[in-house]
Every structure is written in C-alpha cells, then in structure tokens.
Design a protein around this motif. Structure first.
Motif, PDB file in Angstrom:
ATOM      1  N   PHE A 466      -1.489  -9.681 -49.017  1.00 39.87           N
ATOM      2  CA  PHE A 466      -0.302 -10.090 -48.264  1.00 39.87           C
ATOM      3  C   PHE A 466      -0.174 -11.604 -48.143  1.00 39.87           C
ATOM      4  O   PHE A 466       0.853 -12.104 -47.696  1.00 39.87           O
ATOM      5  CB  PHE A 466      -0.325  -9.479 -46.861  1.00 39.87           C
ATOM      6  N   TYR A 467      -1.214 -12.352 -48.515  1.00 35.60           N
ATOM      7  CA  TYR A 467      -1.209 -13.808 -48.348  1.00 35.60           C
ATOM      8  C   TYR A 467      -1.786 -14.463 -49.591  1.00 35.60           C
ATOM      9  O   TYR A 467      -2.500 -13.843 -50.376  1.00 35.60           O
ATOM     10  CB  TYR A 467      -2.032 -14.217 -47.116  1.00 35.60           C
ATOM     11  N   THR A 468      -1.481 -15.729 -49.757  1.00 40.47           N
ATOM     12  CA  THR A 468      -1.982 -16.479 -50.886  1.00 40.47           C
ATOM     13  C   THR A 468      -2.072 -17.956 -50.537  1.00 40.47           C
ATOM     14  O   THR A 468      -1.400 -18.430 -49.617  1.00 40.47           O
ATOM     15  CB  THR A 468      -1.058 -16.310 -52.111  1.00 40.47           C
ATOM     16  N   THR A 469      -2.928 -18.678 -51.263  1.00 43.31           N
ATOM     17  CA  THR A 469      -2.891 -20.137 -51.162  1.00 43.31           C
ATOM     18  C   THR A 469      -1.673 -20.622 -51.940  1.00 43.31           C
ATOM     19  O   THR A 469      -1.280 -20.038 -52.949  1.00 43.31           O
ATOM     20  CB  THR A 469      -4.175 -20.745 -51.740  1.00 43.31           C
ATOM     21  N   PHE A 470      -1.087 -21.692 -51.479  1.00 47.30           N
ATOM     22  CA  PHE A 470       0.186 -22.159 -52.014  1.00 47.30           C
ATOM     23  C   PHE A 470       0.248 -23.661 -51.818  1.00 47.30           C
ATOM     24  O   PHE A 470      -0.597 -24.256 -51.143  1.00 47.30           O
ATOM     25  CB  PHE A 470       1.330 -21.460 -51.277  1.00 47.30           C
ATOM     26  N   GLY A 471       1.224 -24.290 -52.401  1.00 49.29           N
ATOM     27  CA  GLY A 471       1.377 -25.732 -52.241  1.00 49.29           C
ATOM     28  C   GLY A 471       2.595 -26.224 -52.977  1.00 49.29           C
ATOM     29  O   GLY A 471       3.643 -25.591 -52.960  1.00 49.29           O
ATOM     30  N   GLY A 472       2.440 -27.367 -53.658  1.00 49.95           N
ATOM     31  CA  GLY A 472       3.559 -27.939 -54.386  1.00 49.95           C
ATOM     32  C   GLY A 472       4.597 -28.534 -53.457  1.00 49.95           C
ATOM     33  O   GLY A 472       4.535 -28.400 -52.225  1.00 49.95           O
ATOM     34  N   THR A 473       5.572 -29.214 -54.052  1.00 53.46           N
ATOM     35  CA  THR A 473       6.678 -29.716 -53.233  1.00 53.46           C
ATOM     36  C   THR A 473       7.569 -28.561 -52.783  1.00 53.46           C
ATOM     37  O   THR A 473       8.376 -28.741 -51.874  1.00 53.46           O
ATOM     38  CB  THR A 473       7.509 -30.756 -54.009  1.00 53.46           C
ATOM     39  N   SER A 474       7.412 -27.380 -53.390  1.00 52.99           N
ATOM     40  CA  SER A 474       8.094 -26.187 -52.879  1.00 52.99           C
ATOM     41  C   SER A 474       7.612 -25.884 -51.469  1.00 52.99           C
ATOM     42  O   SER A 474       8.411 -25.687 -50.549  1.00 52.99           O
ATOM     43  CB  SER A 474       7.823 -24.986 -53.789  1.00 52.99           C
ATOM     44  N   GLY A 475       6.282 -25.818 -51.304  1.00 50.15           N
ATOM     45  CA  GLY A 475       5.727 -25.562 -49.972  1.00 50.15           C
ATOM     46  C   GLY A 475       6.059 -26.670 -48.999  1.00 50.15           C
ATOM     47  O   GLY A 475       6.337 -26.423 -47.818  1.00 50.15           O
ATOM     48  N   ALA A 476       6.043 -27.915 -49.467  1.00 44.72           N
ATOM     49  CA  ALA A 476       6.366 -29.045 -48.592  1.00 44.72           C
ATOM     50  C   ALA A 476       7.811 -28.968 -48.121  1.00 44.72           C
ATOM     51  O   ALA A 476       8.110 -29.159 -46.935  1.00 44.72           O
ATOM     52  CB  ALA A 476       6.110 -30.360 -49.325  1.00 44.72           C
ATOM     53  N   SER A 477       8.743 -28.680 -49.032  1.00 45.46           N
ATOM     54  CA  SER A 477      10.154 -28.615 -48.645  1.00 45.46           C
ATOM     55  C   SER A 477      10.422 -27.429 -47.724  1.00 45.46           C
ATOM     56  O   SER A 477      11.263 -27.512 -46.827  1.00 45.46           O
ATOM     57  CB  SER A 477      11.039 -28.530 -49.894  1.00 45.46           C
ATOM     58  N   ALA A 478       9.702 -26.321 -47.923  1.00 46.66           N
ATOM     59  CA  ALA A 478       9.879 -25.173 -47.034  1.00 46.66           C
ATOM     60  C   ALA A 478       9.504 -25.541 -45.601  1.00 46.66           C
ATOM     61  O   ALA A 478      10.199 -25.167 -44.643  1.00 46.66           O
ATOM     62  CB  ALA A 478       9.035 -24.003 -47.532  1.00 46.66           C
ATOM     63  N   GLN A 479       8.414 -26.281 -45.426  1.00 45.10           N
ATOM     64  CA  GLN A 479       8.010 -26.685 -44.081  1.00 45.10           C
ATOM     65  C   GLN A 479       9.043 -27.606 -43.436  1.00 45.10           C
ATOM     66  O   GLN A 479       9.354 -27.464 -42.246  1.00 45.10           O
ATOM     67  CB  GLN A 479       6.659 -27.385 -44.144  1.00 45.10           C
ATOM     68  N   VAL A 480       9.581 -28.546 -44.211  1.00 47.43           N
ATOM     69  CA  VAL A 480      10.602 -29.444 -43.663  1.00 47.43           C
ATOM     70  C   VAL A 480      11.865 -28.654 -43.329  1.00 47.43           C
ATOM     71  O   VAL A 480      12.549 -28.952 -42.343  1.00 47.43           O
ATOM     72  CB  VAL A 480      10.893 -30.589 -44.642  1.00 47.43           C
ATOM     73  N   GLY A 481      12.173 -27.613 -44.142  1.00 46.28           N
ATOM     74  CA  GLY A 481      13.283 -26.728 -43.786  1.00 46.28           C
ATOM     75  C   GLY A 481      13.051 -26.085 -42.430  1.00 46.28           C
ATOM     76  O   GLY A 481      13.988 -25.924 -41.634  1.00 46.28           O
ATOM     77  N   GLY A 482      11.789 -25.717 -42.141  1.00 43.12           N
ATOM     78  CA  GLY A 482      11.467 -25.160 -40.825  1.00 43.12           C
ATOM     79  C   GLY A 482      11.656 -26.169 -39.710  1.00 43.12           C
ATOM     80  O   GLY A 482      12.121 -25.821 -38.615  1.00 43.12           O
ATOM     81  N   ILE A 483      11.309 -27.433 -39.957  1.00 43.07           N
ATOM     82  CA  ILE A 483      11.523 -28.471 -38.934  1.00 43.07           C
ATOM     83  C   ILE A 483      13.013 -28.663 -38.681  1.00 43.07           C
ATOM     84  O   ILE A 483      13.446 -28.837 -37.530  1.00 43.07           O
ATOM     85  CB  ILE A 483      10.858 -29.790 -39.361  1.00 43.07           C
ATOM     86  N   CYS A 484      13.818 -28.625 -39.735  1.00 39.92           N
ATOM     87  CA  CYS A 484      15.272 -28.741 -39.552  1.00 39.92           C
ATOM     88  C   CYS A 484      15.796 -27.561 -38.727  1.00 39.92           C
ATOM     89  O   CYS A 484      16.718 -27.735 -37.919  1.00 39.92           O
ATOM     90  CB  CYS A 484      15.973 -28.796 -40.902  1.00 39.92           C
ATOM     91  N   ALA A 485      15.214 -26.377 -38.919  1.00 39.50           N
ATOM     92  CA  ALA A 485      15.589 -25.222 -38.096  1.00 39.50           C
ATOM     93  C   ALA A 485      15.223 -25.461 -36.636  1.00 39.50           C
ATOM     94  O   ALA A 485      15.988 -25.116 -35.723  1.00 39.50           O
ATOM     95  CB  ALA A 485      14.908 -23.966 -38.627  1.00 39.50           C
ATOM     96  N   LEU A 486      14.060 -26.065 -36.390  1.00 42.27           N
ATOM     97  CA  LEU A 486      13.667 -26.399 -35.014  1.00 42.27           C
ATOM     98  C   LEU A 486      14.656 -27.373 -34.389  1.00 42.27           C
ATOM     99  O   LEU A 486      15.024 -27.244 -33.208  1.00 42.27           O
ATOM    100  CB  LEU A 486      12.262 -27.002 -34.999  1.00 42.27           C
ATOM    101  N   ILE A 487      15.087 -28.356 -35.162  1.00 38.52           N
ATOM    102  CA  ILE A 487      16.061 -29.335 -34.654  1.00 38.52           C
ATOM    103  C   ILE A 487      17.362 -28.638 -34.279  1.00 38.52           C
ATOM    104  O   ILE A 487      17.921 -28.871 -33.198  1.00 38.52           O
ATOM    105  CB  ILE A 487      16.307 -30.427 -35.717  1.00 38.52           C
ATOM    106  N   GLN A 488      17.843 -27.772 -35.153  1.00 38.82           N
ATOM    107  CA  GLN A 488      19.086 -27.045 -34.869  1.00 38.82           C
ATOM    108  C   GLN A 488      18.911 -26.108 -33.684  1.00 38.82           C
ATOM    109  O   GLN A 488      19.816 -25.966 -32.847  1.00 38.82           O
ATOM    110  CB  GLN A 488      19.518 -26.255 -36.102  1.00 38.82           C
ATOM    111  N   ARG A 489      17.749 -25.468 -33.599  1.00 36.28           N
ATOM    112  CA  ARG A 489      17.526 -24.524 -32.496  1.00 36.28           C
ATOM    113  C   ARG A 489      17.437 -25.248 -31.152  1.00 36.28           C
ATOM    114  O   ARG A 489      17.919 -24.745 -30.120  1.00 36.28           O
ATOM    115  CB  ARG A 489      16.262 -23.715 -32.767  1.00 36.28           C
ATOM    116  N   ALA A 490      16.827 -26.441 -31.155  1.00 36.14           N
ATOM    117  CA  ALA A 490      16.784 -27.230 -29.919  1.00 36.14           C
ATOM    118  C   ALA A 490      18.190 -27.621 -29.489  1.00 36.14           C
ATOM    119  O   ALA A 490      18.525 -27.605 -28.296  1.00 36.14           O
ATOM    120  CB  ALA A 490      15.914 -28.465 -30.139  1.00 36.14           C
ATOM    121  N   HIS A 491      19.022 -27.972 -30.468  1.00 40.16           N
ATOM    122  CA  HIS A 491      20.409 -28.334 -30.167  1.00 40.16           C
ATOM    123  C   HIS A 491      21.169 -27.141 -29.588  1.00 40.16           C
ATOM    124  O   HIS A 491      21.975 -27.299 -28.648  1.00 40.16           O
ATOM    125  CB  HIS A 491      21.084 -28.827 -31.435  1.00 40.16           C
ATOM    126  N   LYS A 492      20.890 -25.943 -30.085  1.00 39.50           N
ATOM    127  CA  LYS A 492      21.555 -24.745 -29.567  1.00 39.50           C
ATOM    128  C   LYS A 492      21.090 -24.434 -28.141  1.00 39.50           C
ATOM    129  O   LYS A 492      21.885 -24.010 -27.298  1.00 39.50           O
ATOM    130  CB  LYS A 492      21.254 -23.549 -30.482  1.00 39.50           C
TER     131      LYS A 492
END
Length: 563
Positions: A466-492
C-alpha cells in the motif's frame, strides 16, 4: 568552499516516515537531542534515537480559527486509485474524470448489487454549463480565441460515459496515487458509512505518537492537508493536445482551489529543452562541427522541413494551434487558480514545460526538490523561473563538476574514488513515503490484498504494497500543492466556504512564507548551492537553485489568518 563539503557535518536524526511534514512546518516533531558531529570522514557514531514525538500541527491552527471547510485540489496526472484505504474518503468520486479513454470524459462506478442488471455504459454530461467568458481572450489572436470558444462550446453540450467496468486506475495510476497521498492522504479508518475523515485527536495517541491501525498493512499516514478533497483528472502521455485543454477547462469548470501538475506535457515545441548559450558557443569550434550540423538540421525541421518529421502535418493544417492555445489557457487559468508544476528531473538549469511558464505575473508555481542534507536533489531542475523547493529524495551525480555517490549502494564498492579531486556533496538516504497501488502495478510491486491466493506474489511490499518510497520533483510539487490547499482552507475558515484566493494571491503568500536561510529538518545544513552544469555555478545567487526557498506551512497559514 566546496572542499569543506567533503567533511561530514552533523547528520540527521533517525528516519521518520513523515519527516517531510516536519521540514515543511506542517507538524512539530521533537527528534530528541541534537545528532552527533562526525569530526573525520570514515568515523562513525551510533546512539539510540527515540521516535519523534508529534506536537502541534498547522491543521490545529486552521481548526481553531473557525469552521473547517475542505479545499478542492485537482490533480492532472495518470489517475488515482479510488480504493486505497488512505485515499478513499479524500477523493471526490463524483467529480473525478478520465480524459484518456473518452474525448468528453469517462467515469467508473462500482456495481454495488450483483443481483441487479446494469448496462455496462451509459451517457453522462460532465461539462454542462461550461463558460470561458470570464477568462477573457487570454491574449490569443481572434482566430485562436474563436477556436477555443468553439471547442469549449462543443464540450458544454457534450456527453461522456459512466462505465461499470474494471477501473483503469487500478492498473496504471501508481504515479497519481503517490502524488495524491502526499497531498491529501489520511489515516485509514473504518467509518460508520458517512465517509468522514479521521480527526487529528483520533490519529495521535496521548503520547503524541501516531496511533496504530487495526489493519496490520496500513499506516497512520498523513498528507500535507488530509482535510481537503482531491479530484483526479486522468490524462495520458500521448501528444493529443485536446485532452490537456479539456483537463484545464474541467478544473476551471469545477471551480477547484488548487491545480497540481506533477509531470511535463509533450508539447512538441515548448517541451524541448533549448541548448544553453555556452553550448551554442562551443558549437562554433572546429571539433564540434558535426554537432553543429545536427543542430542546423533540427532547426530546419522546426521550420517545416520534412527531414526528421515523421509525423509531418498535412498541407493547410496548423498543428501548433492547439498547443499555442493550451499555453495561453494554462497562464490564464493560473491567475484565478494556483497551478503547481514539477520543475523536472533531468538535472538541467532549465525547467520543463509547463513549469517554465512560471513568472511574476501569473499563478504558476514551479517546484524543485531538495534533500535533508540541504542540497538540491541531484536530479532536480533549477534556474530562472523556479518558485520554491520542497523535500524529496536524492540522485547520484558523477560529472566534472561534482561527485555525489550513494555509499550504501551495492555498486559503490566497484568504484575507486580515492584519487578523484572534485567537490563531493553528501548523498541523502531520506526519501518520501507515500501511498501506492498494491500489487504488481505499483511502484513497490508489493503483494495486494489478494496475495494469499496468488502463489508468485512473494514480495509483501511496504505495508503489504500500500506504500512506497517516492521522490522527484513530482513528489515535491505534490507537497507544495498540499500547502496551497492549506492556504485556501485557512482563507475559507476565516471568510466562509465559498471564499477562495486567486492564483496570484496564493503564490505571493507561498513565496512570502518561504525561506532561503533555513534547514530541511531534521537535517542541520542550511540550503546550500551546488556546482552542477558549469564551472563556478555554486557562486551564483542562491535563488537560482532554490527560488524563494523552502516553504513554511505555519507561516503561510498565519499570514492568511492574521493576528
């Protein structure tokens, strides 16, 4: 000095599978006493390091500010497993769409009652009411604007399909499933049927450590924002521009809060990496005349010559029109919705497309990768246009500018580097752990829940696959996408469920909450440039390698919530 880098500095604490959330300021984790300093290369020191104790989280900050409203994140990738226990309740199943198997969209619905007869496929409209009028003409010519409007009008009255067949995401969605876990993964729980997410209090015990799951295969896993929702927009790697235009039209039509693109697009012109100026100068030398001739032939092909163009368009066709429109559409949508893009994994000082569209006047966020050692990940692209960086794994580098070797690799002993005199940058053995497709089609290729009846499924994988090690700029961009979601959720939380920040606003907040003088916890070295593609490159401004730096989710949310 680069030579100083050869001497090991204080090493990170013992591995913790959510270390990247600590590095981004999403959770507070106490890793115990500071690690020991190794004074000389080759010396080692071993001590017991307890598991980190989890303290406050940025999720608590948002919950304390007001009602908790989820942000909606659109992931444009190869699909997401709808059945993964850490993702099942985070996916908006009624909004996910597959644009690879049907031009106007497809969706798979499970057959809940086998005793009932169902048609295998029925029609359903996914783009009803699509209106691109608020986007304006996006800087297009009149002809191109009319072309896009006609295309949008066609989708607005189109009908896709709902299928009751085997979901393709169960076979081909490993990359999207990994990215989705980093964005919105949550601890897997047995609910009462309401699909509610597990609360932070339920997930962590009194000792501050993650509570174990009753399923021995499952981890108490958290994405950057496990309280938001994700819409999977499935696209392929084919050079069919219509699927990508449809993907951004659909995300815009859904009114999502964040769009994440953790991959490049196969634009035949804009995805091509141009030779650097110093390389062009080298082509003028006598010894490189053959290479110069090749570049001349490629340039001629771009001007329409038949040579090197096996897919040459018919006369009268305008094959670049769709791609030209897509570029303008991405930039136009980004001003309203932040679009987070991976910078690329080729180690170049240029970004891949569409990350290379990022600029100060749009909401495109180009994300590079850094390691816990404080260096750019060995594979991560960098250079002009890079917005921020985020934690990921590392890649070996062996060129005339630097040596970065995985000393734990079984192949390391085959190379005698004792006589090599060049800057050596410490290789990081930390990687991201994230959700994966269970079974042979996952990254980890671990056994699925059905492994007991498949005798050749010998690899149990991490958590049963069910899990794997991962990385790349794919993984990095996914995390920043999560931070942007936090920013939007705080605004809501502060302004109501229907409130959203624009792409430009989210990007400004993200950059303002990023730091260049920080460490990648639990590491101890500050962000440090490395010499990768040119002599003396590490003397360039640090922003060339890290953009605005490493984001701090707590600072970003605090900037939205105010005092």
């Amino acid at each position: 000095m680069p030579g100083d880098i050869q001497v090991p500095q204080s090493v990170p604490a013992s591995y913790y599978y959510l270390w990247h959330l600590t590095a981004l300021g999403v959770i507070d984790a106490d890793y115990g006493p500071a690690p020991l300093v190794l004074p000389d290369p080759g010396e080692s020191a071993v001590r017991e390091v307890p598991d980190p104790a989890i303290g406050a989280t940025v999720w608590d900050m948002i919950a304390a500010a007001g009602p908790v409203y989820p942000a909606r994140v659109a992931l444009i990738d190869v699909g997401v497993s709808r059945d993964h226990p850490n993702l099942a309740s985070r996916l908006e199943h009624d909004a996910c769409i597959d644009l690879t198997t049907h031009r106007y969209g497809a969706r798979v619905e499970p057959i809940l009652d086998t005793a009932t007869s169902f048609d295998r496929e029925e029609r359903q409209a996914f783009f009803t009411g699509l209106d691109i009028g608020p986007l304006g003409n996006l800087g297009l010519t009149n002809d191109d604007h009319d072309y896009l409007k006609d295309l949008a009008d066609e989708y607005a009255v189109s009908e896709g399909v709902v299928r009751r067949l085997y979901a393709p995401e169960s076979l081909f969605a490993s990359h999207g499933t990994c990215c989705a876990g980093l964005i919105v993964g949550e601890p897997a729980v047995v609910t009462e049927g309401d699909g509610a997410a597990l609360t932070v209090e339920d997930a962590f015990g009194d000792d501050g450590l993650p509570a174990p799951s009753t399923n021995r295969n499952l981890l108490p896993y958290f994405g950057v924002d496990p309280f938001s929702k994700l819409i999977s927009i499935r696209t392929s790697f084919e050079d069919d521009v219509r699927q990508f235009i449809a993907a951004f039209l659909y995300a815009y039509h859904q009114g999502v809060d964040v769009i994440v693109v953790p991959r490049g697009f196969p634009d035949p012109k804009r995805s091509r990496v141009e030779p650097k100026n110093e390389l062009k100068a080298d082509l003028e030398s006598w010894k490189n005349q053959d290479v110069a001739n090749l570049f001349a032939r490629l340039a001629a092909a771009e001007q329409g010559a038949a040579e090197l163009e096996p897919k040459q368009a018919q006369k009268g066709a305008n094959p670049d029109r769709g791609w030209r429109i897509l570029k303008r559409l991405i930039v136009g949508v980004s001003k309203r919705i932040p679009i987070v893009c991976a910078a690329g994994n080729s180690g170049e000082s240029q970004l891949i497309y569409p990350a290379n569209l990022a600029s100060d006047n749009n909401g495109i966020i180009a994300v590079g990768a850094v390691t816990v050692e404080g260096f750019r990940s060995g594979y991560s692209n960098y250079g002009e246009g890079l917005t921020v960086v985020s934690p990921a794994d590392d890649g070996e580098v062996f060129n005339r500018h630097q040596l970065r070797v995985d000393t734990l690799s079984p192949f390391a002993a085959q190379h005698d580097n004792s006589e090599i005199r060049m800057p050596a940058y410490r290789y990081s053995h930390f990687s991201l752990l994230t959700t994966d497709l269970a079974g042979a089609f996952g990254y980890d290729q671990g056994a699925g829940p059905w492994s007991s009846i498949i005798p050749f499924a010998a690899n149990p994988g991490v958590g049963g696959g069910f899990y794997t090690t991962f990385g790349g700029t794919s993984g990095a961009s996914a995390q920043v996408g999560g931070i942007c979601a936090l920013i939007q959720r705080a605004h809501k939380s502060k302004n109501g469920a229907g409130a959203s920040l624009t792409g430009l606003q989210v990007k400004e907040i993200l950059q303002g909450a990023s730091r260049l003088d920080t460490t990648v916890a639990p590491g101890t070295r500050p962000l440090t440039p490395d010499c990768m593609n040119a002599d003396g490159e590490d003397s360039l401004d640090i922003s060339y390698f890290f953009g605005s730096g490493l984001p701090d989710a707590r600072l970003a949310v605090a900037a939205v919530l105010g005092p």
